[in-house]
Design a protein around this motif. Structure first.
Motif, short mmCIF file in Angstrom:
data_model
loop_
_atom_site.label_atom_id
_atom_site.label_comp_id
_atom_site.label_asym_id
_atom_site.label_seq_id
_atom_site.Cartn_x
_atom_site.Cartn_y
_atom_site.Cartn_z
N VAL A 1 0.83 -1.21 0.00
CA VAL A 1 0.00 0.00 0.00
C VAL A 1 0.86 1.26 0.00
CG1 VAL A 1 -1.93 1.14 1.18
CG2 VAL A 1 -1.65 -1.34 1.37
N GLY B 1 3.00 -5.40 6.85
CA GLY B 1 1.61 -5.00 6.62
C GLY B 1 0.84 -5.86 5.64
N THR B 2 1.49 -6.27 4.56
CA THR B 2 0.85 -7.19 3.60
C THR B 2 1.74 -8.41 3.40
OG1 THR B 2 1.79 -5.96 1.73
CG2 THR B 2 -0.45 -5.39 2.36
N LEU B 3 2.05 -9.03 4.52
CA LEU B 3 2.95 -10.18 4.52
C LEU B 3 2.42 -11.30 3.62
CD1 LEU B 3 5.51 -11.30 5.92
CD2 LEU B 3 4.00 -12.34 7.62
N THR B 4 3.34 -11.92 2.87
CA THR B 4 3.04 -13.16 2.13
C THR B 4 4.15 -14.16 2.46
OG1 THR B 4 4.38 -12.50 0.24
CG2 THR B 4 2.04 -11.86 0.19
N LEU C 1 -3.27 -11.07 13.86
CA LEU C 1 -3.26 -12.20 12.94
C LEU C 1 -2.09 -13.12 13.28
CD1 LEU C 1 -4.04 -10.10 9.75
CD2 LEU C 1 -5.53 -11.88 10.69
N TYR D 1 -0.33 -15.44 11.72
CA TYR D 1 0.75 -15.71 10.78
C TYR D 1 1.87 -14.68 10.92
CZ TYR D 1 2.98 -16.65 6.25
OH TYR D 1 3.88 -16.95 5.26
N ARG D 2 1.50 -13.41 10.93
CA ARG D 2 2.52 -12.36 11.08
C ARG D 2 3.04 -12.28 12.50
NH1 ARG D 2 -0.29 -7.17 9.06
NH2 ARG D 2 -1.04 -8.69 7.54
N VAL E 1 -5.47 -2.53 11.59
CA VAL E 1 -4.10 -2.06 11.58
C VAL E 1 -3.91 -0.80 12.41
CG1 VAL E 1 -3.63 -3.09 9.32
CG2 VAL E 1 -4.47 -0.75 9.46
N THR F 1 -3.67 0.44 -4.70
CA THR F 1 -3.76 0.16 -3.25
C THR F 1 -3.65 1.45 -2.43
OG1 THR F 1 -1.43 -0.39 -3.37
CG2 THR F 1 -2.95 -2.22 -3.27
N PRO G 1 -9.47 1.14 6.33
CA PRO G 1 -9.09 0.11 5.37
C PRO G 1 -7.93 -0.74 5.87
CG PRO G 1 -8.12 2.21 4.75
CD PRO G 1 -8.96 2.48 5.97
N ALA G 2 -7.88 -1.99 5.42
CA ALA G 2 -6.71 -2.84 5.63
C ALA G 2 -6.60 -3.80 4.46
CB ALA G 2 -6.84 -3.62 6.94
N MET G 3 -5.39 -3.82 3.85
CA MET G 3 -5.14 -4.66 2.68
C MET G 3 -4.40 -5.92 3.15
SD MET G 3 -5.70 -1.46 1.68
CE MET G 3 -6.36 -0.53 0.30
N ILE G 4 -5.14 -6.97 3.47
CA ILE G 4 -4.52 -8.22 3.91
C ILE G 4 -4.56 -9.17 2.74
CG2 ILE G 4 -4.67 -10.09 5.59
CD1 ILE G 4 -4.00 -7.32 6.82
N THR G 5 -3.38 -9.64 2.29
CA THR G 5 -3.31 -10.28 0.98
C THR G 5 -2.89 -11.75 1.00
OG1 THR G 5 -1.03 -9.52 0.81
CG2 THR G 5 -2.71 -8.11 -0.14
N ALA G 6 -2.42 -12.27 2.11
CA ALA G 6 -1.90 -13.63 2.11
C ALA G 6 -3.03 -14.65 2.33
CB ALA G 6 -0.85 -13.80 3.20
N GLU H 1 -2.77 -17.15 4.05
CA GLU H 1 -2.65 -17.53 5.46
C GLU H 1 -3.44 -16.59 6.38
OE1 GLU H 1 -0.17 -17.14 3.36
OE2 GLU H 1 1.13 -18.91 3.40
N GLU H 2 -3.75 -15.39 5.92
CA GLU H 2 -4.37 -14.41 6.81
C GLU H 2 -5.76 -13.95 6.35
OE1 GLU H 2 -0.53 -12.25 8.80
OE2 GLU H 2 -1.49 -11.16 7.15
N ALA I 1 -9.19 -15.28 8.26
CA ALA I 1 -9.40 -14.71 9.60
C ALA I 1 -9.75 -13.24 9.51
CB ALA I 1 -8.14 -14.91 10.45
N PHE I 2 -9.10 -12.53 8.59
CA PHE I 2 -9.33 -11.09 8.55
C PHE I 2 -10.69 -10.74 7.92
CE2 PHE I 2 -8.54 -6.60 7.74
CZ PHE I 2 -8.01 -6.25 8.97
#
Lengths: 267, 267, 267
Positions: free
Chosen positions: B31, B71-74, B105, B107-108, B143, C33, C47-52, C54-55, C58-59
């Motif tokens: 972002v 913030g946008t962990l993969t 979360l 995972y992070r 966040v 974004t 806003p929150a951009m959660i992309t994995a 794994e997450e 839940a988000f």
């Protein structure tokens, strides 16, 4: 000896871009996607950032030009780039390579060397990048050039001759060559180096300018792309109070550029 | 009791940053990449966002500082982060952890706990994040922090002592600690919370300020980073009509900051 | 026949958004974004951009709304989207689908058709996209519509009835329908098409407006989202000198919108 670029040439190429609004397929780094799209839209092109290996081939084939930038290269993006280039070459879509930080990191350097063999239509980089691609020693640090653009004219000509590409080496002065003829663009402003993505966006503007352009006019088209970015940058910097106010001014100036402002700037 | 930060300290660290233009390796969320790069460029640092596992180790080793934000962990980014941290530790490159939404979360949260054991130079987060990292209960939502920064001073000191890191907990007032001494920065403006990335960008500015900084001066360097962002934010907000006009003003103010404006703001 | 939207309805929904500051989970394309986050923050959403993968589940479950946009779809993002939708449906989190360039590229078209079966709360697209989703012939090129929004009203109604969704087809005039009733919003400005992400950001604003909204008021909530974006756009364009100055003005106008300005614009 390099030649100046007449304002009428730039105006003709800009008018063509605005009339045709070329669909420009951009595969670039994470940092500059939004800015690049806004630069292309301000000028009148139609950008689309299609990034998946599953889609890049079909989209490169249907686009009017393809722009590649390895600034935040990943293995998935490398796969996408290979597919897009193959499709572009089959469909005769012109494509531009922006070899960010080539020579600094082996992974991207290998990919760039591989791409050189696939006949890019244009290569656009800073002096350190063009010298590294041509196999010359450079002083590049990170993603910025440590060399002046005029030091790279020879390297640009060698690269252009070896690849059959137009090569643009950009900096305080831009030099654009097909290996024989060299055109220069003197404009721009140091403030452009304090904003991320002006060089990366230029590469995509170059792609939009070569879209639908006859082969013999490509050198002029690439130089015209350099000129519109440099002139808009110069005009924006004249009014900006810093790099923050520069960005909206720059996009406005790109949007407003016309034959009169181009003639003034290149007089 | 916390101490105020003298303007002369901030001016010294800002001057050093501008003189050295530290190459700052930033691995951050999708972002804020463009905004973060523009903030670092406006201040005079040299940002580069190198994201691939194939390149991150070599680049972290050659950089002057490394900034990490989840913030946008993969999973690919987690791999990149592990490689970059290992290389940074070997090369003695200082690195900053911004544990966005840690505790919210799993995972992070797991990755952040793993990174704590690898000796971050600095940890920068909001109150909820710092409390979560220290194992305290929090009221974090998404966040954003749901806790005030002064509630997290104790957690920040524990975290600093446990990790041997400088810890900055930022909010309406920023508190920066090495576990013993606590420095505060009172500035900024609520409008900064209506723009994405001011906190994330601060973490990368912290990285640029600790680049090349002696260990004993690091607390002051981190506090100076907080101060320049807060002061530029305050000065921009005073002129802005909303979050849109705030952004260009903020970047201009970062670019224009000097000893005089710092002294005025911290008087 | 379509109905106009009363300003009082828009004001009520905007007030609710600002009071509740809904946590809005955004999974969108790489290009927009930052802009999307800034639009949501300017309006008062979180806003929150959660992309994995794994997450994302839940988000999505803990968020008040979920916004999906396939503009730069990848296989990892497709996996994330599937997980997020499943979690949203279980948690009764409303979700919005923005089917960018559906019908142009098979990979995203297949995913969009799959998502249609999972009961999106809202679908927001341009005329070409809505017509393609409904199985009609279109003239779409790249990511832009080649059809007028009124040509797609019938397709929007069919799609709404088939999916049990609210469908918004946006363009020069926006049409919003639940299959039976059709509401229109006449505002906006052509300059909005010269800035990247206004349509994509609108989809996330729609998500924030339907967050916590009763089912029977959803059509009005979606139309209100369209109205605030169009009105802010119109007011920004009236002062802008081009697409560059438009962006900060647009965010300021979103931030400043109130019952008075809405009543003026929709009078």
């Amino acid at each position: 000896m390099s030649q100046a670029l007449p304002a009428t040439i730039v105006a003709t190429h800009l008018k063509r871009l605005r009339r045709t609004s070329p669909l420009t397929h951009v595969i670039t780094n994470d940092v500059v996607t939004g800015f690049t799209a806004n630069v292309l839209l301000a000028l009148g092109a139609a950008p689309a950032m299609i990034t998946a290996p599953e889609e890049a081939g079909a989209f490169a084939a249907m686009s009017s030009a393809l722009s590649l930038n390895v600034g935040t290269l990943t293995s998935t993006q490398a796969a996408t780039i290979r597919i897009a280039v193959q499709a572009a070459n089959q469909a005769k879509t012109p494509w531009v390579l922006d070899p960010v930080a080539v020579g600094v990191l082996p992974y991207r350097t290998e990919l760039c060397r591989e791409l050189l063999k696939l006949h890019p239509t244009v290569i656009r980089g800073n002096a350190s990048e063009i010298m590294a691609l041509a196999g010359h020693a450079t002083a590049g640090k990170g993603v910025d050039s440590a060399d002046q653009s005029d030091q790279a004219i020879g390297a640009a000509q060698i690269l252009a001759n070896n690849c059959g590409a137009i090569v643009a080496v950009t900096g305080e002065i831009d030099y654009i060559t097909d290996g024989a003829r060299v055109v220069h663009v003197k404009a721009g402003d140091p403030l452009m180096t304090r904003v991320t993505g002006t060089g990366c966006a230029l590469s995509s503007v170059v792609a939009a300018f070569v879209a639908g352009c006859e082969e013999k006019a490509r050198l002029d088209a690439v130089a015209s792309a350099c000129a519109v970015m440099a002139i808009a940058g110069q005009r924006a910097a004249a009014q900006a109070k810093g790099p923050g106010s520069f960005v909206p001014l720059f996009l406005d100036k790109l949007y407003q550029l016309d034959a009169v402002t181009l003639a003034e700037a290149l007089a």
